[in-house]
Design a protein around this motif. Structure first.
Motif, PDB file in Angstrom:
ATOM      1  N   PHE A 167      -6.730   2.448 -14.618  1.00  0.00           N
ATOM      2  CA  PHE A 167      -5.578   2.122 -15.377  1.00  0.00           C
ATOM      3  C   PHE A 167      -4.312   2.775 -14.744  1.00  0.00           C
ATOM      4  O   PHE A 167      -3.436   2.373 -14.375  1.00  0.00           O
ATOM      5  N   LEU A 168      -4.807   4.116 -14.072  1.00  0.00           N
ATOM      6  CA  LEU A 168      -3.475   4.762 -13.462  1.00  0.00           C
ATOM      7  C   LEU A 168      -3.512   4.115 -12.252  1.00  0.00           C
ATOM      8  O   LEU A 168      -2.226   4.228 -11.427  1.00  0.00           O
ATOM      9  N   ASP A 169      -4.359   3.827 -11.572  1.00  0.00           N
ATOM     10  CA  ASP A 169      -4.063   3.144 -10.061  1.00  0.00           C
ATOM     11  C   ASP A 169      -3.276   1.766 -10.585  1.00  0.00           C
ATOM     12  O   ASP A 169      -2.327   1.413  -9.560  1.00  0.00           O
ATOM     13  N   ASP A 170      -3.750   1.024 -11.374  1.00  0.00           N
ATOM     14  CA  ASP A 170      -2.942  -0.258 -11.736  1.00  0.00           C
ATOM     15  C   ASP A 170      -1.179   0.064 -12.036  1.00  0.00           C
ATOM     16  O   ASP A 170      -0.568  -0.518 -11.444  1.00  0.00           O
ATOM     17  N   LEU A 171      -1.105   1.328 -12.681  1.00  0.00           N
ATOM     18  CA  LEU A 171       0.421   1.536 -13.195  1.00  0.00           C
ATOM     19  C   LEU A 171       1.140   2.225 -11.734  1.00  0.00           C
ATOM     20  O   LEU A 171       2.176   1.702 -11.689  1.00  0.00           O
ATOM     21  N   ALA A 172       0.241   2.727 -11.058  1.00  0.00           N
ATOM     22  CA  ALA A 172       0.944   3.568  -9.567  1.00  0.00           C
ATOM     23  C   ALA A 172       1.485   2.054  -9.017  1.00  0.00           C
ATOM     24  O   ALA A 172       2.328   2.204  -8.359  1.00  0.00           O
ATOM     25  N   GLU A 173       0.525   1.114  -8.775  1.00  0.00           N
ATOM     26  CA  GLU A 173       0.775  -0.178  -7.895  1.00  0.00           C
ATOM     27  C   GLU A 173       2.243  -0.713  -8.542  1.00  0.00           C
ATOM     28  O   GLU A 173       2.807  -1.145  -7.644  1.00  0.00           O
ATOM     29  N   VAL A 174       1.901  -1.009  -9.738  1.00  0.00           N
ATOM     30  CA  VAL A 174       3.089  -1.624 -10.457  1.00  0.00           C
ATOM     31  C   VAL A 174       4.439  -0.831 -10.200  1.00  0.00           C
ATOM     32  O   VAL A 174       5.491  -1.671  -9.738  1.00  0.00           O
ATOM     33  N   ARG A 175       4.486   0.583 -10.248  1.00  0.00           N
ATOM     34  CA  ARG A 175       5.729   1.316  -9.947  1.00  0.00           C
ATOM     35  C   ARG A 175       5.910   1.120  -8.711  1.00  0.00           C
ATOM     36  O   ARG A 175       7.311   1.020  -8.541  1.00  0.00           O
ATOM     37  N   ALA A 176       5.385   1.122  -7.724  1.00  0.00           N
ATOM     38  CA  ALA A 176       5.449   0.858  -6.200  1.00  0.00           C
ATOM     39  C   ALA A 176       6.181  -0.362  -6.020  1.00  0.00           C
ATOM     40  O   ALA A 176       7.006  -0.458  -5.001  1.00  0.00           O
ATOM     41  N   ILE A 177       5.901  -1.389  -6.882  1.00  0.00           N
ATOM     42  CA  ILE A 177       6.247  -2.698  -6.592  1.00  0.00           C
ATOM     43  C   ILE A 177       8.030  -2.898  -7.229  1.00  0.00           C
ATOM     44  O   ILE A 177       8.666  -3.189  -6.728  1.00  0.00           O
ATOM     45  N   VAL A 178       7.941  -2.341  -8.449  1.00  0.00           N
ATOM     46  CA  VAL A 178       9.137  -2.536  -9.533  1.00  0.00           C
ATOM     47  C   VAL A 178      10.273  -1.531  -9.047  1.00  0.00           C
ATOM     48  O   VAL A 178      11.525  -1.833  -8.723  1.00  0.00           O
ATOM     49  N   GLU A 179       9.863  -0.301  -9.002  1.00  0.00           N
ATOM     50  CA  GLU A 179      10.986   0.789  -8.708  1.00  0.00           C
ATOM     51  C   GLU A 179      11.863   0.850  -7.553  1.00  0.00           C
ATOM     52  O   GLU A 179      12.949   0.939  -7.580  1.00  0.00           O
ATOM     53  N   PRO A 180      11.065   0.478  -6.397  1.00  0.00           N
ATOM     54  CA  PRO A 180      11.983   0.402  -5.184  1.00  0.00           C
ATOM     55  C   PRO A 180      12.996  -0.933  -5.246  1.00  0.00           C
ATOM     56  O   PRO A 180      14.343  -0.821  -4.611  1.00  0.00           O
ATOM     57  N   SER A 204       9.658   8.293  -1.968  1.00  0.00           N
ATOM     58  CA  SER A 204       9.351   9.612  -1.451  1.00  0.00           C
ATOM     59  C   SER A 204       9.032  10.180  -3.068  1.00  0.00           C
ATOM     60  O   SER A 204       8.135  10.917  -2.980  1.00  0.00           O
ATOM     61  N   LEU A 205       9.604   9.873  -4.023  1.00  0.00           N
ATOM     62  CA  LEU A 205       9.391  10.066  -5.291  1.00  0.00           C
ATOM     63  C   LEU A 205       8.055   9.652  -5.935  1.00  0.00           C
ATOM     64  O   LEU A 205       7.331  10.687  -6.512  1.00  0.00           O
ATOM     65  N   LEU A 206       7.548   8.704  -5.532  1.00  0.00           N
ATOM     66  CA  LEU A 206       6.251   7.912  -6.047  1.00  0.00           C
ATOM     67  C   LEU A 206       5.344   8.755  -5.011  1.00  0.00           C
ATOM     68  O   LEU A 206       4.307   9.023  -5.760  1.00  0.00           O
ATOM     69  N   ALA A 207       5.512   9.113  -4.046  1.00  0.00           N
ATOM     70  CA  ALA A 207       4.508   9.679  -2.955  1.00  0.00           C
ATOM     71  C   ALA A 207       4.327  11.179  -3.751  1.00  0.00           C
ATOM     72  O   ALA A 207       3.170  11.743  -3.812  1.00  0.00           O
ATOM     73  N   GLN A 208       5.363  11.765  -3.888  1.00  0.00           N
ATOM     74  CA  GLN A 208       5.496  13.278  -4.733  1.00  0.00           C
ATOM     75  C   GLN A 208       4.572  13.036  -5.865  1.00  0.00           C
ATOM     76  O   GLN A 208       3.619  13.927  -6.325  1.00  0.00           O
ATOM     77  N   ALA A 209       4.776  11.985  -6.697  1.00  0.00           N
ATOM     78  CA  ALA A 209       4.105  11.772  -8.078  1.00  0.00           C
ATOM     79  C   ALA A 209       2.530  11.841  -7.821  1.00  0.00           C
ATOM     80  O   ALA A 209       1.773  12.309  -8.518  1.00  0.00           O
ATOM     81  N   SER A 210       2.408  10.879  -6.897  1.00  0.00           N
ATOM     82  CA  SER A 210       0.783  10.578  -6.607  1.00  0.00           C
ATOM     83  C   SER A 210       0.227  12.025  -6.167  1.00  0.00           C
ATOM     84  O   SER A 210      -1.183  12.144  -6.372  1.00  0.00           O
ATOM     85  N   HIS A 211       0.993  12.645  -4.950  1.00  0.00           N
ATOM     86  CA  HIS A 211       0.342  13.797  -4.830  1.00  0.00           C
ATOM     87  C   HIS A 211      -0.033  14.898  -6.050  1.00  0.00           C
ATOM     88  O   HIS A 211      -1.054  15.811  -6.035  1.00  0.00           O
ATOM     89  N   ASP A 212       1.060  15.110  -6.738  1.00  0.00           N
ATOM     90  CA  ASP A 212       0.883  15.909  -7.720  1.00  0.00           C
ATOM     91  C   ASP A 212      -0.211  15.586  -8.813  1.00  0.00           C
ATOM     92  O   ASP A 212      -1.097  16.306  -9.090  1.00  0.00           O
ATOM     93  N   LEU A 213      -0.512  14.475  -9.124  1.00  0.00           N
ATOM     94  CA  LEU A 213      -1.438  13.654 -10.001  1.00  0.00           C
ATOM     95  C   LEU A 213      -2.945  14.125  -9.280  1.00  0.00           C
ATOM     96  O   LEU A 213      -3.810  14.598 -10.040  1.00  0.00           O
ATOM     97  N   ALA A 214      -2.826  13.819  -7.931  1.00  0.00           N
ATOM     98  CA  ALA A 214      -4.180  13.810  -7.019  1.00  0.00           C
ATOM     99  C   ALA A 214      -4.557  15.438  -7.101  1.00  0.00           C
ATOM    100  O   ALA A 214      -5.924  15.887  -7.457  1.00  0.00           O
ATOM    101  N   ALA A 215      -3.722  16.447  -7.189  1.00  0.00           N
ATOM    102  CA  ALA A 215      -3.940  17.767  -6.990  1.00  0.00           C
ATOM    103  C   ALA A 215      -4.274  18.454  -8.486  1.00  0.00           C
ATOM    104  O   ALA A 215      -5.423  18.808  -8.406  1.00  0.00           O
TER     105      ALA A 215
END
Length: 248
Positions: free
Chosen positions: A97-110, A217-228
């Motif tokens: 679910f988290l991966d799906d949401l991240a992918e949708v954000r990567a499509i929509v927000e840019p 950059s924001l999305l990359a930071q968000a993914s990094h923080d979540l992974a951490a």
């Protein structure tokens, strides 16, 4: 019955039954017993009937003669429904679910940022500045930071002035709320204000390419923080795992 402040009995029943279905308590194909729900939730037949009607409209239930009411296959669920997104993100969201949401954000927000840089109005910029100020004022208040972050991204989509894109807010909000709850709740995250400021500056300057780069950059930071945070939780689980059995 589990209560949900600010909702009537019908709303509470919808919440509880919806969460149970999403959680997998009743697998697809399960025949549900309204009488059992009445007893478990401590509500009337009318309340359960209305709750099931609402859940059927969301694609979770179907009623057929001689078969009764059953849980529909997941493929039939209205997964973009705001309640379903919220229920999936509550409790312990799955990695899928988290991966799906991240992918949708990567499509929509840019795409939203690109349009916002080209179409923003003074009112849009004011809204973005106010939400960024709210993020700065939140400090270590995780709840306040989450709400300010959500408001910033809603304002960004609104600044694109595309009604259909703005409706994607329900997906973006679900992804952000889950991610922010995990990350800010753990108080283990990077300072996101500078990259949000960078995005605001690009939108204000009317630079679509810079706005897209800032969002990425924001999305990359968000993914990094979540992974951490997830890695730390895994380490903690390992450290506190079962003790070795004693030798007789």
């Amino acid at each position: 019955m589990v209560t949900h402040p600010g909702r009537g009995l019908h709303g509470q029943a919808v919440e509880e039954l919806g969460r149970r279905i999403i959680r997998g308590d009743y697998p697809p194909g399960t025949v549900v017993d309204p009488v059992k729900f009445e007893t478990e939730l401590g509500v009337s037949k009318t309340v359960v009937r209305e709750a099931m009607r609402v859940l059927a409209a969301k694609g979770l239930l179907e009623s057929k003669q001689k078969r009764g009411t059953t849980i529909r296959p997941r493929a039939d669920w209205n997964l973009l429904d705001s309640d379903l997104l919220r229920w999936q993100g509550s409790s312990a969201p799955t990695d899928g679910f988290l991966d799906d949401l991240a992918e949708v954000r990567a499509i929509v927000e840019p795409a939203g940022a690109r349009l916002a840089a080209a179409r923003r109005t003074p009112a849009d910029l004011d809204a973005l500045r106010q939400t960024l100020d709210a993020m700065a004022a939140a400090g270590t208040d995780a709840d306040a930071m989450v709400e300010a972050d959500l408001a910033f991204h809603r304002a960004l989509l609104d600044a694109a002035h595309n009604e259909l894109l703005s409706r994607m807010e329900v997906v973006i909000e679900a992804g952000l709320r889950v991610r922010d709850r995990i990350v800010h709740g753990a108080r283990h995250f990077s300072d996101s204000i500078p990259v949000h400021q960078e995005l605001l500056d690009a939108v204000e300057a009317g630079d679509p390419d810079a706005a897209v780069a800032a969002v990425e950059s924001l999305l990359a930071q968000a993914s990094h923080d979540l992974a951490a945070v997830q890695a730390q939780e895994d380490d903690d689980d390992t450290a506190t795992g079962p003790l070795p059995e004693e030798t007789p």
